[in-house]
Every structure is written in structure tokens, then in C-alpha cells.
Design a protein around this motif. Structure first.
Motif, PDB file in Angstrom:
ATOM      1  N   ASP A  67      44.367  38.999  55.860  1.00 51.28           N
ATOM      2  CA  ASP A  67      44.923  38.607  55.340  1.00 51.28           C
ATOM      3  C   ASP A  67      44.097  37.975  55.049  1.00 51.28           C
ATOM      4  OD1 ASP A  67      46.300  37.865  52.966  1.00 51.28           O
ATOM      5  OD2 ASP A  67      48.475  37.117  53.651  1.00 51.28           O
ATOM      6  N   ALA A  68      42.405  38.081  54.983  1.00 52.44           N
ATOM      7  CA  ALA A  68      41.307  36.635  53.877  1.00 52.44           C
ATOM      8  C   ALA A  68      40.532  36.955  53.997  1.00 52.44           C
ATOM      9  CB  ALA A  68      41.326  36.181  56.240  1.00 52.44           C
ATOM     10  N   PRO A  69      40.335  37.218  52.287  1.00 52.11           N
ATOM     11  CA  PRO A  69      39.691  37.420  51.639  1.00 52.11           C
ATOM     12  C   PRO A  69      38.172  37.065  51.695  1.00 52.11           C
ATOM     13  CG  PRO A  69      41.447  36.020  50.490  1.00 52.11           C
ATOM     14  CD  PRO A  69      41.770  37.244  52.004  1.00 52.11           C
ATOM     15  N   ASP A  70      38.141  35.549  52.368  1.00 50.59           N
ATOM     16  CA  ASP A  70      36.996  34.826  52.193  1.00 50.59           C
ATOM     17  C   ASP A  70      36.235  35.401  53.371  1.00 50.59           C
ATOM     18  OD1 ASP A  70      39.054  33.708  54.063  1.00 50.59           O
ATOM     19  OD2 ASP A  70      38.004  32.066  54.581  1.00 50.59           O
ATOM     20  N   LEU A  71      36.885  36.484  53.859  1.00 51.26           N
ATOM     21  CA  LEU A  71      35.578  36.897  55.469  1.00 51.26           C
ATOM     22  C   LEU A  71      35.137  37.927  54.710  1.00 51.26           C
ATOM     23  CD1 LEU A  71      37.643  37.272  59.276  1.00 51.26           C
ATOM     24  CD2 LEU A  71      35.328  35.233  58.268  1.00 51.26           C
ATOM     25  N   ASP A  72      35.024  38.553  53.937  1.00 51.11           N
ATOM     26  CA  ASP A  72      35.177  39.945  53.441  1.00 51.11           C
ATOM     27  C   ASP A  72      34.080  39.146  51.830  1.00 51.11           C
ATOM     28  OD1 ASP A  72      34.036  42.385  51.880  1.00 51.11           O
ATOM     29  OD2 ASP A  72      36.396  42.288  50.563  1.00 51.11           O
ATOM     30  N   ALA A  73      34.066  37.563  51.330  1.00 53.41           N
ATOM     31  CA  ALA A  73      33.036  37.216  50.941  1.00 53.41           C
ATOM     32  C   ALA A  73      31.900  36.844  51.159  1.00 53.41           C
ATOM     33  CB  ALA A  73      34.031  36.100  49.835  1.00 53.41           C
ATOM     34  N   LEU A  74      32.298  36.186  52.572  1.00 58.79           N
ATOM     35  CA  LEU A  74      31.014  35.228  52.744  1.00 58.79           C
ATOM     36  C   LEU A  74      30.273  36.729  53.398  1.00 58.79           C
ATOM     37  CD1 LEU A  74      30.352  33.129  54.435  1.00 58.79           C
ATOM     38  CD2 LEU A  74      31.966  33.833  56.732  1.00 58.79           C
ATOM     39  N   ALA A  75      30.631  37.726  54.560  1.00 62.24           N
ATOM     40  CA  ALA A  75      30.084  38.958  54.852  1.00 62.24           C
ATOM     41  C   ALA A  75      29.522  39.542  53.462  1.00 62.24           C
ATOM     42  CB  ALA A  75      30.864  40.037  55.477  1.00 62.24           C
ATOM     43  N   GLY A  76      30.316  39.478  52.936  1.00 66.47           N
ATOM     44  CA  GLY A  76      29.102  39.689  51.209  1.00 66.47           C
ATOM     45  C   GLY A  76      27.756  39.088  50.813  1.00 66.47           C
ATOM     46  N   ARG A  77      28.444  37.431  50.736  1.00 66.89           N
ATOM     47  CA  ARG A  77      27.356  36.607  50.385  1.00 66.89           C
ATOM     48  C   ARG A  77      25.875  36.933  52.202  1.00 66.89           C
ATOM     49  NH1 ARG A  77      31.417  33.336  49.751  1.00 66.89           N
ATOM     50  NH2 ARG A  77      30.965  32.349  51.148  1.00 66.89           N
ATOM     51  N   LEU A  78      26.644  37.524  52.903  1.00 64.72           N
ATOM     52  CA  LEU A  78      25.363  36.719  54.647  1.00 64.72           C
ATOM     53  C   LEU A  78      24.369  38.115  53.906  1.00 64.72           C
ATOM     54  CD1 LEU A  78      27.289  35.661  56.893  1.00 64.72           C
ATOM     55  CD2 LEU A  78      26.286  33.991  55.658  1.00 64.72           C
ATOM     56  N   ARG A  79      24.640  38.975  53.629  1.00 62.52           N
ATOM     57  CA  ARG A  79      23.858  40.162  53.379  1.00 62.52           C
ATOM     58  C   ARG A  79      22.929  40.292  52.214  1.00 62.52           C
ATOM     59  NH1 ARG A  79      24.460  43.698  56.265  1.00 62.52           N
ATOM     60  NH2 ARG A  79      25.996  43.887  58.067  1.00 62.52           N
ATOM     61  N   ILE A  80      22.939  38.858  51.491  1.00 61.28           N
ATOM     62  CA  ILE A  80      21.847  38.680  50.518  1.00 61.28           C
ATOM     63  C   ILE A  80      20.837  37.926  50.560  1.00 61.28           C
ATOM     64  CG2 ILE A  80      21.995  37.892  47.890  1.00 61.28           C
ATOM     65  CD1 ILE A  80      23.732  40.438  47.877  1.00 61.28           C
ATOM     66  N   GLY A  81      19.729  38.312  50.635  1.00 61.98           N
ATOM     67  CA  GLY A  81      18.319  37.689  50.323  1.00 61.98           C
ATOM     68  C   GLY A  81      17.466  36.661  49.718  1.00 61.98           C
TER      69      GLY A  81
END
Length: 94
Positions: A67-81
Motif C-alpha cells: 500500500d505504497a504507491p510512491d514505490l511504484d512511481a519511484l521505480a518508474g522514474r528511476l527507469r527513465i534516462g
């Protein structure tokens, strides 16, 4: 252009730190999270240690289980280069 391995490692570590923090807040252990998302305990430990970054679908499952949507958002942001040569954005495959 290929991303610098040390850059990728730093991104993995950033996700791992966030995952550890959320798991501690939720008092969820690796075996429970692994069972909830259908991966091995070793995989969860590797994500926590910053050895790997989970795939986007797995990051979503982890975020849902915690129940931590910020983790999902973080993983998505970290995959952008950003390409250092031309400046174009790209999605890291890892």
C-alpha cells in the motif's frame, strides 16, 4: 548510448532504501512480501539491497502489496534516462 553501470547501481540502491523503509513501516518481512507478489525471497532481498530494480509490473505489485504507491512511481522514474550525447529520454531496460 549505454548507461554508466555505477549510475544504474545508484538508482537500484535508491529504490532499495525506499523499499526497506516502507517494509519497516508496514512491519512486513521478506518472506511475506515475496509470497504476496509471487517472487522468491531472494529476489525481494536483492531489491532491498539495491542489487536489482524490479520490472515495472513487479514494482506495481510490490507497491500494491505494501500500500505504497510512491514505490511504484519511484521505480518508474528511476527507469527513465537521458542520453548524454543527444539528450533524448529513454526507458532503462534492466
Amino acid at each position: 548510448m549505454t548507461a554508466n553501470p555505477s549510475d544504474a547501481r545508484a538508482l537500484n540502491v535508491r529504490y532499495g532504501l525506499a523499499l526497506r523503509r516502507v517494509m519497516a513501516e508496514r512491519r512486513m518481512l521478506c518472506p511475506a512480501l515475496a509470497a504476496a507478489v509471487g517472487v522468491s525471497v531472494t529476489s525481494i532481498r536483492f531489491y532491498r539491497q539495491g542489487r536489482y530494480l524490479p520490472s515495472v509490473p513487479l514494482a506495481e505489485a510490490i507497491a500494491d502489496a505494501l500500500d505504497a504507491p510512491d514505490l511504484d512511481a519511484l521505480a518508474g522514474r528511476l527507469r527513465i534516462g537521458v542520453c548524454r550525447v543527444c539528450g533524448h529520454h529513454f526507458r532503462r531496460a534492466q
